[in-house]
Structure formats: structure tokens, C-alpha cells
Scaffold this active site. Structure first.
Site, PDB file in Angstrom:
ATOM      1  N   LYS A  98       0.925  -1.249  -0.190  1.00 52.85           N
ATOM      2  CA  LYS A  98       0.007   0.037  -0.029  1.00 52.85           C
ATOM      3  C   LYS A  98       0.735   1.171   0.025  1.00 52.85           C
ATOM      4  O   LYS A  98       0.429   2.292  -0.681  1.00 52.85           O
ATOM      5  CB  LYS A  98      -0.854  -0.014   1.279  1.00 52.85           C
ATOM      6  CG  LYS A  98      -1.946  -1.184   1.124  1.00 52.85           C
ATOM      7  CD  LYS A  98      -3.021  -0.905   0.068  1.00 52.85           C
ATOM      8  CE  LYS A  98      -4.273  -1.512   0.170  1.00 52.85           C
ATOM      9  NZ  LYS A  98      -5.078  -1.589  -1.070  1.00 52.85           N
ATOM     10  N   GLU A 120      -9.798   5.823   3.204  1.00 55.34           N
ATOM     11  CA  GLU A 120     -10.671   4.605   3.896  1.00 55.34           C
ATOM     12  C   GLU A 120      -9.735   3.331   3.875  1.00 55.34           C
ATOM     13  O   GLU A 120      -8.567   3.520   3.306  1.00 55.34           O
ATOM     14  CB  GLU A 120     -11.697   4.430   2.740  1.00 55.34           C
ATOM     15  CG  GLU A 120     -11.364   3.373   1.650  1.00 55.34           C
ATOM     16  CD  GLU A 120     -10.094   3.983   0.637  1.00 55.34           C
ATOM     17  OE1 GLU A 120     -10.273   5.004   0.552  1.00 55.34           O
ATOM     18  OE2 GLU A 120      -9.499   3.132   0.002  1.00 55.34           O
ATOM     19  N   SER A 387       1.715  -9.687  -0.733  1.00 52.15           N
ATOM     20  CA  SER A 387       1.201  -8.329  -0.881  1.00 52.15           C
ATOM     21  C   SER A 387       1.542  -7.563   0.305  1.00 52.15           C
ATOM     22  O   SER A 387       1.709  -6.693   0.663  1.00 52.15           O
ATOM     23  CB  SER A 387       0.000  -8.139  -1.407  1.00 52.15           C
ATOM     24  OG  SER A 387      -0.996  -8.941  -0.580  1.00 52.15           O
TER      25      SER A 387
END
Lengths: 405, 278
Positions: A98, A120, A387
Site C-alpha cells: 500500500k 478509507e 502483498s
């Protein structure tokens, strides 16, 4: 080549933000001028070498890129088929992919003169990454998070607090990621003058799906080069998990025009796609419009959005990025799913065989690799995005396994 | 001439602004809602806006979010909305009905089927919050074939170039969103609003309605002095919510709601008379 195959799968979106019939800008008129301003600003930044140099510097020195491409030898031996490489996004600063996107967007926010950040979050990884870059650049930050997710991702909530972010609990709807996104959009519409909305997924109105993809393409670009260096060739299969789809599109996009590379996305099947409790949007949904874009959507016959379910908060979303919908329809990417149980099994296997505690999200991708690898030859190669790391999930896993901490 | 154009022309001749109440279809249940809507014209509603409930109302504040949820929980659906309109049309063929909502329920129903059924039911206009001019052709074109106006929104963030673009293909009326925010949560500065309306009137011949931040009879009266129409939603919906919460019988919910609407309508209709006298 058939007449329907495009010359390149990498040229989208068009100037209106459409990937075929998906994408677009389905937002309230109040937001349209901002969305257009963002599009202009991003398009300028994209071609500005100083912007790119600053981003690359941060990715190297702050995030620790390039992330390793690691040959999972024991997992490969165990499954007895194709060689498995893990793209280690779990080793990034903040523990997931991210951060790649958050750095890009906060540099853009600063360039646009915005002074307040909102985001969010589902699993909390995007919230943590956003809180991290907000701290790094000294901007106040509000994170919207569903009440349900706050409960199951407590470690991340505390991390966001430590980083100086305000976490606002969202109690509307299903109290998960989609509702957090509704609430962030409501905040944005009410604070248009100073606020930059850092969307964490390759979803939302144009230019977000394109912009998030571009910032995440560092995953696939690195993996492609690392693979050529390690094996002297491209992999046979690339795999990533898909919730909104940001790590997946970042991994897939650089391989889209390599026709010999098969690409598989893996959605969360929750308790099974035959039940109502899953998050397999591409496998079981239908095209619809939510959060600014036309894309596949879990919905009932009346167009009401359904609640998704997954053991992984990061995949618990009833929509998906529009480029994935396009890639599904044109057949370039095949989408599969893995259940909560299969993901937990993959989670355990990676812990035991490789000494790596994966996040529950990429555990779904590993679960798919467990099915695919044994059917492939030993000289074939799979690359899968790991990830994120699983520290945040230990409570959830303990709960699922009936262990008390 | 469409019902909407006819109604605004008639009000223009009488020199008064339109009062447009908003209620969510099926809130708190079909029968109560049908009775409220049925009585709105005699309370002074010049047009009626009916919200099509949606699971994810991104542009709405807590009041209309809750109304959507009440309606959906009571079984409201797109066919239910059309049934509500058909029922209203049995007794009233003059008051324009505008549906306000989000695109996905229309998309799921099928756009052509939606405009056909809406037209047959007696719907006059559509406001689709998440269809900005960049995306609204898919609905606007088939709607216009059926004689349904697609009402566009203008906002405090729209600059003059943007306003021109919005006005260009709009029909029925323009809906000016008085605040940058979601429904029912913020208030506007009257002077700013009046300036915005003036700019809007310079570039369009269409009537201009104002909504999103008007909560009281006093505010409604002030806005009605310079706007062609005043839309009130959240404040009405809150009356319904309060009546439901205190477990009033359906008849009282209806009486409470229409009583409030009458007071608002009277304020809107009196606005310009006062202005002349004052």
C-alpha cells in the site's frame, strides 16, 4: 491474433477514464471539478522528471525498494511442480504494498497545495500506509474505517493512532470497507477546498484506477526485471490476490503484453461461492456502478449493493477496480477464488515451510498456487505477489483456529 | 409541454416560487408514504421529489441514509417506486414527480426499461446524483425520447465554464446544491447563495431550484425570494423519523409530516408578497 484482440492491453484508460465499458467518473457534481483538477495534476506530474525522481528516491530509501523476488524452495519442493517465486511486498516499510501508492498520492497532494488527507481502509494496511506518509509530510490525516474492521484489525488501529492519524469509526451499512469509502467520499464532498482523498485501491472515479495502478506498477516492473535476471526468462504464470485489486493490477500490468505469460487473479470466496458469504465480485457479480466507476459488483436484482464476506478484511469489498473487469471480459486475465479455509491452510503452509507469516489477503493467492503449481512442469515458473505480512492477522487467525492469545 | 415546464410557467405568471418537498419512496413503509405523497399537493407542494432508496447513498447525510435504510428494510424496490407514482397519478395528473437517486438501481433495472416504465407510471424528471454531465448521456438520451427531463445539478464548486456545460443539455430545471457537502448537514450563507443564483440565471433560461441545506420555514422563505424553487428533504425526512421512533400510529406520522410541509409551503408562497410589501 483475432480481430478482437487489442494491439496492447496496456494503453487504457481512454481520455474519459474508460477501460472498454468500465471505469468512468460516476461522482456527484460537487466532486467533478476536483476529479478533473486531479486528472490534470496527475497527468502533469506523471511527465515531470523531478516528481518521479522524488518518488523513486522515497521508494528506495524510505520504503526499502526494490523488494526481493524470493525463490520459495521448500514450498516448491512440497508442491512438487512449478518453481515458485514470491514478490516480497511484505518486506516494505509498513508491511505491505500500500505504501507505494500512498507516497505517490501524497506527493501529488503536496503539489496541488492540499493540506488535509483522508483515506478509507479495510484491513488497515492502507490506513497505516496513509497515516505513515501523512506523518512523514506533516499533514493532518483522517482515516475512515468500518466498525467491524476496527474490531478485527486492532493492531493496525493502534498503529494509525501512534502515527498521529484520527481513525473515525463508520457505523453505517455493513460497517466494512465499502461503507468506509462512502464516508470518505462524504467527507471529501464537504471539504473540497483543502482535502486530498488518498484512495487505496485501483477503484474509484477516473483518474484513481489509472493513478493507483501506475504507482503500484513498480511491483510488476521490478518482478519482471528480477525474473529475467534470476532465470533469464519471463515466468509462465503470474498470480495475485484481488480485493479492489491494487497489488494485482500493479503486478499484472507490466506482463499484460507478454502473451506467453498466463495471469491469474484470486478473489476471496469466503465461506464458498455457492453461499451468500463471499467477496468473489468478478466470479459472481454483475456490472454495476459504485464509488465512482462502472465495474463488476456484488448486488441484488434491484441494484442494491450486497455485503461481502471474507476472513481477510482487505478483500472484504463488494466491488473491484474497473481495469480488472475489462481484463476479465477480454479474457487476458483469468480470475479464480479461494475460500477462508483454503487461505488459512495456505497461511499455515507458508509459515511452516518458508518462515514467512503472510497476510490473509495474499494467503488467497498462495492457496491458488497450491492448486496450480502441482499441475505444472518442474521447469515452469510462477511469480506470486506476497502483498503484505501477517502480523496484523494473528488475532484473526488465532480466533479461526480456536487458539487464545 | 411537459408537466414540469407547465408548472414553472404557471408559477412564473403568478410570481411565486415553487415548493418541492422530498420524501424517500417507501419510508417508513409503502402505505404511509403513499398517503403522505397523495396529500402533498393540497398542502402546497408544487412539484414532488421522490427518493429512490439505495444501499450506498454517498451524497446523503445521516437523515436520508436512515430513510433509505427504513424504506429498503420495508421492502421498497424500483418496481415499488413506480407503483407509488402510479397510485399518486390516479388522483393527480398535474403535479410533476421527479425521482432522485443513484445510478445503480437504474442500471440494474435496465436503462431503457426504466425510462419506459417511469414514463408509463407518470414520472416527469430524474435527478441522478452520481451521473455528472460526463456520464449522463446513457440516461439522458433514452429519457428524452420518453419525454422525461434529466435534471442536472450545479454546485458551489462549479465555475462559470462548468455551469455553461451543465446548463447546455439540462432540461426541466436546474438544481442548485446550496452547500458543498452531503444532504442536510451544512448551512449556506444567503448572500453567497444569491450571488450564485444570479450567475446561474445569466447563463440559463431554465428555472433554478435550490436544495441540500434548507431546514427551516424562515430559510425557505428567504431563498424563495430569489430562487424559482425551494427543495426541502432532510428536515421533512427527520419528521418522519421522529414520528416513527416515538411509535406514533401511521395516521399521526402522516399528519405530522404533511403539517410540517404545509408550514414550509406557506412560507415559500408568501416570500415574494412580503418582499413587495417590505
Amino acid at each position: 491474433m483475432t480481430a478482437l484482440t487489442p494491439n496492447s492491453y496496456r494503453s487504457g484508460p481512454d481520455e474519459r477514464g474508460h477501460f472498454g465499458e468500465y471505469g468512468g467518473r460516476f461522482v456527484a457534481e460537487t466532486l467533478m471539478p476536483l476529479v478533473l483538477e486531479l486528472e490534470r495534476a496527475y497527468s502533469e506530474a506523471k511527465h515531470d522528471t523531478a516528481f518521479q525522481a522524488e518518488l523513486n528516491g522515497l521508494l528506495k530509501h524510505y520504503v526499502g525498494r526494490p523488494s526481493a523476488l524470493y525463490f520459495a524452495e521448500r514450498l516448491t519442493q512440497h508442491l512438487g511442480g512449478a518453481k515458485i517465486y514470491l514478490k516480497r511486498e511484505d518486506l516494505n516499510h509498513t508491511g505491505a504494498h500500500k505504501i507505494n501508492n500512498c507516497l505517490g498520492q501524497i506527493l501529488l497532494a503536496r503539489r496541488m497545495g492540499k493540506t488535509r488527507i483522508i483515506a478509507e481502509t479495510g484491513a488497515g494496511q492502507h490506513g497505516v500506509a496513509t497515516a505513515t506518509v501523512a506523518a512523514r509530510f506533516g499533514l493532518p490525516c483522517v482515516i475512515y474505517m468500518g466498525e467491524v474492521d476496527i474490531e478485527r484489525q486492532k493492531p493496525n488501529v493502534f498503529r494509525m493512532h501512534l502515527l498521529g492519524a484520527e481513525v473515525r469509526s463508520v457505523t453505517s451499512g455493513s460497517r466494512t470497507l465499502k461503507d468506509a469509502m462512502n464516508e470518505a467520499l462524504r467527507d471529501w464532498v464537504a471539504n473540497v477546498h483543502d482535502t486530498f482523498y488518498i484512495i487505496g485501491s485501483a477503484a474509484g472515479p477516473h483518474p484513481y484506477p489509472e493513478m493507483v495502478r501506475d504507482f503500484q506498477c513498480v511491483i510488476g516492473n521490478e518482478a519482471r526485471a528480477q525474473m529475467i535476471k534470476a532465470e533469464g526468462r519471463l515466468p509462465d504464470l503470474v498470480v495475485a490476490c484481488v480485493g479492489g485489486g491494487s497489488n494485482a493490477i500493479g503486478m499484472f500490468h507490466p506482463f499484460l503484453d507478454d502473451r506467453d505469460v498466463a495471469i491469474h487473479g484470486v478473489e476471496a470466496a469466503g465461506e464458498g461461492t455457492a453461499t451468500e458469504r463471499h467477496a468473489a465480485t468478478l466470479s459472481k457479480g454483475a456490472p454495476g456502478v459504485l464509488h465512482g466507476a462502472r465495474s463488476y459488483l456484488l448486488q441484488n436484482g434491484d441494484g442494491q449493493v450486497l455485503e461481502a464476506h471474507s476472513i481477510s478484511a482487505g478483500l472484504d469489498y463488494p466491488g473491484v477496480g474497473p481495469e480488472h473487469s475489462w481484463l476479465k471480459d477480454n479474457g487476458r486475465v483469468s480470475y479464480y477464488s479461494a475460500t477462508d479455509t483454503e487461505a488459512l491452510e495456505a497461511f499455515g503452509l507458508l509459515c511452516k515451510l518458508e518462515g514467512i507469516i503472510p497476510a490473509l489477503e495474499p494467503s488467497h493467492a498462495i492457496a491458488h498456487v497450491m492448486r496450480a503449481a502441482p499441475k505444472m512442469a518442474k521447469d515452469e515458473i510462477i511469480v506470486v505477489t506476497l502483498s503484505g505480512r501477517g502480523d496484523k492477522d494473528v488475532f484473526t487467525v488465532a480466533n479461526a483456529l480456536g487458539a487464545s492469545l | 409541454m411537459s408537466r414540469i415546464a407547465g408548472r414553472f410557467m404557471e408559477l412564473g405568471e403568478r410570481g411565486r416560487a415553487a415548493f418541492i418537498p422530498f420524501v424517500t419512496a417507501g419510508d417508513p413503509d409503502f402505505e404511509t408514504c403513499a398517503s403522505i405523497i397523495e396529500k402533498l399537493p393540497e398542502m402546497g407542494a408544487d412539484l414532488i421529489e421522490i427518493g429512490v432508496p439505495f444501499s450506498d447513498p454517498m451524497a446523503d447525510g445521516p437523515s436520508i441514509q436512515a430513510a433509505s435504510l427504513r424504506a429498503l428494510n420495508a421492502g421498497m424496490s424500483v418496481p415499488g417506486v413506480f407503483e407509488l407514482v402510479r397510485r399518486f397519478r390516479r388522483a393527480d395528473d398535474a403535479t410533476p414527480i421527479v425521482l432522485m437517486g443513484y445510478f445503480n438501481p437504474i442500471h440494474a433495472y435496465g436503462i431503457d426499461r426504466f425510462v419506459t416504465d417511469a414514463s408509463a407510471a407518470g414520472v416527469d424528471g430524474l435527478i441522478t446524483v452520481d451521473l455528472p454531465p460526463e456520464e449522463d448521456a446513457v440516461l439522458r438520451v433514452p429519457a428524452s425520447v420518453k419525454g422525461i427531463d434529466v435534471v442536472r445539478l450545479a454546485t458551489p464548486t462549479s465555475d462559470e465554464m462548468r455551469l455553461r456545460r451543465i446548463a447546455k443539455e439540462a432540461s426541466g430545471f436546474l438544481y442548485y446544491v446550496s452547500v458543498a457537502g452531503v444532504t442536510g448537514t451544512k448551512s449556506f450563507a444567503e448572500a453567497d447563495l444569491q450571488n450564485s443564483l444570479r450567475s446561474l440565471k445569466r447563463i440559463t433560461q431554465l428555472p433554478c431550484a435550490v436544495g441540500f441545506g434548507i431546514r427551516t420555514a424562515e430559510q425557505a422563505k428567504n431563498v424563495a425570494r430569489f430562487a424559482d424553487a425551494v427543495v426541502i428533504g432532510s428536515a421533512i425526512v427527520q419528521r418522519i423519523a421522529a414520528a416513527v421512533t416515538s411509535e406514533m400510529p401511521s395516521a399521526s406520522v402522516i399528519a405530522e409530516t404533511i403539517g410540517f410541509c404545509k408550514m414550509l409551503a406557506d412560507s415559500v408562497h408568501a416570500a415574494r408578497q412580503i418582499s413587495v410589501v417590505g
